[in-house]
Design an enzyme around this catalytic site. Structure first.
Site, PDB file in Angstrom:
ATOM      1  N   HIS A  81      10.217 150.796  22.694  1.00 18.91           N
ATOM      2  CA  HIS A  81      10.340 150.624  21.296  1.00 18.91           C
ATOM      3  C   HIS A  81      10.350 148.619  21.039  1.00 18.91           C
ATOM      4  O   HIS A  81      10.758 148.371  20.749  1.00 18.91           O
ATOM      5  CB  HIS A  81      11.721 151.443  21.220  1.00 18.91           C
ATOM      6  N   LEU A  87      -3.664 170.976  26.772  1.00 17.89           N
ATOM      7  CA  LEU A  87      -4.398 172.259  26.533  1.00 17.89           C
ATOM      8  C   LEU A  87      -4.947 172.980  25.263  1.00 17.89           C
ATOM      9  O   LEU A  87      -6.045 173.373  25.205  1.00 17.89           O
ATOM     10  CB  LEU A  87      -3.504 173.574  27.093  1.00 17.89           C
ATOM     11  N   ILE A 100      20.676 156.341  22.270  1.00 21.03           N
ATOM     12  CA  ILE A 100      22.901 156.364  22.854  1.00 21.03           C
ATOM     13  C   ILE A 100      22.639 157.864  20.460  1.00 21.03           C
ATOM     14  O   ILE A 100      21.250 157.687  19.596  1.00 21.03           O
ATOM     15  CB  ILE A 100      23.352 155.230  21.604  1.00 21.03           C
ATOM     16  N   THR A 145      17.962 154.256  27.275  1.00 19.98           N
ATOM     17  CA  THR A 145      16.981 154.053  26.004  1.00 19.98           C
ATOM     18  C   THR A 145      17.916 154.029  24.399  1.00 19.98           C
ATOM     19  O   THR A 145      17.070 153.700  24.508  1.00 19.98           O
ATOM     20  CB  THR A 145      16.135 156.199  26.308  1.00 19.98           C
ATOM     21  N   ASP A 192       8.603 156.743  26.296  1.00 18.21           N
ATOM     22  CA  ASP A 192       9.146 155.755  25.651  1.00 18.21           C
ATOM     23  C   ASP A 192       9.450 154.425  26.738  1.00 18.21           C
ATOM     24  O   ASP A 192      10.291 153.618  26.883  1.00 18.21           O
ATOM     25  CB  ASP A 192      10.167 155.244  24.713  1.00 18.21           C
ATOM     26  N   GLY A 198      20.898 146.545  21.559  1.00 14.69           N
ATOM     27  CA  GLY A 198      20.474 145.581  22.807  1.00 14.69           C
ATOM     28  C   GLY A 198      20.528 145.801  24.764  1.00 14.69           C
ATOM     29  O   GLY A 198      19.606 145.143  25.505  1.00 14.69           O
ATOM     30  N   ASN A 199      20.570 146.821  24.848  1.00 17.31           N
ATOM     31  CA  ASN A 199      21.349 147.468  26.114  1.00 17.31           C
ATOM     32  C   ASN A 199      19.448 148.130  26.398  1.00 17.31           C
ATOM     33  O   ASN A 199      19.370 148.814  28.042  1.00 17.31           O
ATOM     34  CB  ASN A 199      21.673 148.187  26.207  1.00 17.31           C
ATOM     35  N   SER A 200      18.414 148.088  25.552  1.00 11.29           N
ATOM     36  CA  SER A 200      18.046 149.634  25.597  1.00 11.29           C
ATOM     37  C   SER A 200      16.676 149.119  26.625  1.00 11.29           C
ATOM     38  O   SER A 200      16.279 147.337  26.466  1.00 11.29           O
ATOM     39  CB  SER A 200      16.951 149.685  24.354  1.00 11.29           C
TER      40      SER A 200
END
Length: 385
Positions: free
Chosen positions: A127, A287, A250, A248, A157, A230-232
């Site tokens: 993202h 499946l 919060i 990823t 992600d 911004g930490n992502s």
């Protein structure tokens, strides 16, 4: 007898006098060997004791991990209406297609990433770089370079970037798989709110978090280390600086950190990254079924015993792998290749880990009887990138 008492009294008086003098002038001579008379601990002894119980400073771990954490800046062009429009997606799409009602405008956003290879490969969140027209990566030492997306996996992600020119980069040290425990100290390193590289500290609050609705395949590390916008894509490292996860998401009602953050474990990120680098994408088993958790209400409707566990097949895709293998609507899948299944997330994850083309044996409960169904695993259809 009186003479002996006189001698005794004189001896006691002399001893008390000597004790008074020694106590006043040399009290150290009276210290006895014992817990209270133990010599003062030397600095070396204090350091050794601290080392035995764990680090009291994480500076060494941060110094080891921080150079591999980068800032990721993305630019994308969006259509901005020239006049205010109602908050209706249909009207916005309609007026957005009318010539002259909107104009193209560059939009920038930021995130973080981790250098995982000296040859310029960077691991980040999908993202962060989704639909980006241009990507720039800034290293901790101030160097900058443009980057391209090698491949992405929306289901977890994750995305892998490669820098255009910079090489011989400081790569992160990946921690061993499944070495993390609840209660371990972890550090989150990234670029929250664009203020610059920042390190926050916390512990592992939980492992294996799923059912959050964030990704298709969820198996998150939960931590109370502060993670903010911004930490992502940034690094979650242990106290020694080894990479244990990719930050990823919060849980927040205000947009800021509330002590509940989620990171993708390094064992998952490692597999996704390796496959993307080799093939440009990720192939997963499939499946063609619609699974549903076995709730107490459904168990009663199927007249099942309370201790029955499994996942109900609510739908089977026509001509899909499951349909060809004989799986039916209403079957309760209890095992996949002998591994017990208790919920939908576990079933989807187990199927995804199967190699397309291989045979898988599903233990199902059908009409009150246990049966084995063998299916040939297909390849999960790709999702729009």
């Amino acid at each position: 007898m009186r003479r002996y008492w006189l001698i005794f009294a004189q001896a006691v008086t002399v001893c008390l006098g000597i004790l008074f003098v020694v106590t006043t002038l040399r009290p150290d001579l009276l210290r006895l060997v014992g817990p209270e008379a133990a010599p003062a601990a030397t600095p070396q002894a204090v350091t050794g004791a601290r080392a035995a119980t764990g680090p009291v400073s994480y500076a060494d771990g941060v110094a080891r991990a921080a150079p591999s954490v980068v800032n990721v800046y993305t630019t994308k062009h969006v259509d901005v209406p020239l006049v205010p429009l109602p908050d209706d997606p249909i009207l916005r799409q309609l007026f957005g297609q009318v010539p002259g009602m909107s104009r193209r405008q560059a939009s920038t956003s930021l995130g973080s990433g981790v250098v995982v290879n000296r040859d310029g490969y960077v691991l980040t969140n999908y993202h962060v770089v989704q639909a980006a027209d241009a990507i720039e990566v800034a290293l901790a030492d101030g160097r900058k370079d443009s980057a391209k997306v090698v491949g992405a996996d929306p289901d977890t992600d994750l995305a892998v970037l490669k820098l255009e020119t910079l090489r011989n980069l400081p790569a992160a040290t990946l921690a061993p798989d499944r070495g993390l425990r609840v209660g371990d100290v972890v550090l989150a390193i990234g670029n929250p709110f664009g203020v610059g590289q920042t390190t926050t500290q916390g512990i592992v609050s939980a492992l294996g978090r799923n059912g959050l609705g964030l990704n298709t395949y969820e198996n998150f590390i939960q931590t109370d280390a502060a993670i903010n916008p911004g930490n992502s894509g940034g690094a979650l490292v242990d106290a020694q600086g080894n990479l244990v996860g990719i930050n990823t998401a919060i849980y927040s009602e205000s947009g800021g950190s509330m002590g509940i953050g989620f990171a993708t474990p390094i064992d998952i990120a490692r597999k996704v990254m390796d496959e993307i680098v080799k093939t440009g994408g990720v192939k997963r088993g499939w499946l063609g079924v619609e699974p549903q958790d076995l709730t107490p209400e459904l168990a009663r409707a199927f007249q099942l015993e309370r201790d029955v566990r499994g996942v109900i097949i609510a739908g089977v895709l026509r001509d899909g792998p499951a349909a060809k293998g004989g799986l039916r609507v209403g079957d309760i899948v209890q095992t996949v290749n002998g591994k017990p299944m208790t919920d939908t997330s576990g079933l989807l994850a187990a199927i995804a880990q199967l190699t397309p083309g291989q045979h898988a044996t599903l233990g199902v409960l059908r009409g009150g009887k246990v049966a084995d169904v063998t299916v040939v695993v297909g390849t999960r259809p790709g999702l729009p990138r």
